[in-house]
Design an enzyme around this catalytic site. Sequence first.
Site, PDB file in Angstrom:
ATOM      1  N   LYS A   1      68.003  30.769  28.146  1.00 35.43           N
ATOM      2  CA  LYS A   1      68.573  31.790  27.253  1.00 35.43           C
ATOM      3  C   LYS A   1      69.914  31.308  26.717  1.00 35.43           C
ATOM      4  O   LYS A   1      70.585  30.459  27.324  1.00 35.43           O
ATOM      5  CB  LYS A   1      68.750  33.131  27.970  1.00 35.43           C
ATOM      6  CG  LYS A   1      69.725  33.150  29.170  1.00 35.43           C
ATOM      7  CD  LYS A   1      71.188  33.368  28.804  1.00 35.43           C
ATOM      8  CE  LYS A   1      72.093  33.161  30.016  1.00 35.43           C
ATOM      9  NZ  LYS A   1      73.468  32.864  29.752  1.00 35.43           N
TER      10      LYS A   1
ATOM     11  N   ALA B   1      74.810  25.040  33.025  1.00 36.98           N
ATOM     12  CA  ALA B   1      75.121  24.849  31.617  1.00 36.98           C
ATOM     13  C   ALA B   1      75.319  26.151  30.861  1.00 36.98           C
ATOM     14  O   ALA B   1      75.531  26.151  29.654  1.00 36.98           O
ATOM     15  CB  ALA B   1      73.993  24.051  30.963  1.00 36.98           C
TER      16      ALA B   1
ATOM     17  N   ASP C   1      70.975  37.720  35.763  1.00 40.62           N
ATOM     18  CA  ASP C   1      70.249  37.259  34.567  1.00 40.62           C
ATOM     19  C   ASP C   1      68.727  37.324  34.744  1.00 40.62           C
ATOM     20  O   ASP C   1      67.984  37.153  33.775  1.00 40.62           O
ATOM     21  CB  ASP C   1      70.615  35.794  34.261  1.00 40.62           C
ATOM     22  CG  ASP C   1      71.961  35.656  33.563  1.00 40.62           C
ATOM     23  OD1 ASP C   1      72.474  36.673  33.055  1.00 40.62           O
ATOM     24  OD2 ASP C   1      72.489  34.529  33.515  1.00 40.62           O
TER      25      ASP C   1
END
Length: 317
Positions: free
Chosen positions: A11, A102, A141
């Site tokens: 995402k 990341a 998430d």
Amino acid sequence: MRSYSLIAPAKINLHLEILGDRVDGYHELAMLMQSIDLADTIDLHPLSTDIIRVHCNHPLVPPDKGNLAYKAAQLMVEEFPEVFARFGGVEITINKQIPVAAGLAGGSTDAAAVLVGLDMMWQLGLTRPELQELGAKLGSDIPFCLTGGTAIATGRGEEIDSLLGIDSFYVVLGKYRRLTISTAWAYQTYRTQFGHSYVRNAERLASSAARVHSGPLVKAMINKDGVQIGQLLHNDLEKVVLPTTPQVAQLKEAFQNTGALGTMMSGSGPTVFALCESEAQALEVQHQVRVAIPDPDLDFWVSKFSNQGIQLASPVS
Ligand code: ATP
């Protein structure tokens, strides 16, 4: 019992706003999340013993209890001990394509895939809200990663409100291979520097979160207006990462100079993405930034918006 192969997309955040503190120690957030088709593949094979085993092709990903995919399987074992006793353990093989640490939810999406895969393998028939509730126990998430597509995420990020899927845009992602940023560090530093401006009143918190639902970015998304979306990208965490990580600031500036629709750091970084209206534009943007920053440590990916979360790749025998 069958084996399953699942696709677990990454995402990006198109909007990340830190509203305030929560009593559970997390932050109250208002985000607009978008799945992209850069994805890991997760294979699940049943084992006849009561073991959870994890393999991953990436050196920075722990192949043991520290892996979020392992934690997802362990949670399913704890929630459904009788089913586990009947069916046995599982071997999880992660083909990691999403860059690690990341800001792209790589670990969360792998965990979401394990929840979906074990639900199928153990024939539990869990509903999407039930899977999301389980996922929220492991990471903020994960509920989004399960559903994917385009969604507003509030609370600590686990309250998901899906929007109509948008899959017409492309992004170029840029990340320095040896540069990682701890999500916890980014949020803690933000609290230290900007905590004085947090919204503390429950009513104002609710109205700030509601503002995202009716805000201009959501309207631009619904209208598929790339120019507007590019101008409205927002990430509060840039305020702590850009001043302390010059490589990220320089990368963002290089993307800005290409004429892409917009550019922003994703999540807590260090990945920076440029929004593009076509694959051809994305490839041109990638080329221009490669020329502007000829550092062999800088990796690029061109990826398309995706309107899907965890998907079955194919049922393997
Ligand atoms: P987020 O965007 O949700 O903050 P991220 O993309 O920044 O996450 P991850 O790629 O999920 O970060 O990795 C964060 C840390 O979690 C890494 O240091 C890594 O070692 C560990 N980790 C555990 N399990 C996994 C996994 N399955 N995939 C990637 N990293 C994992």
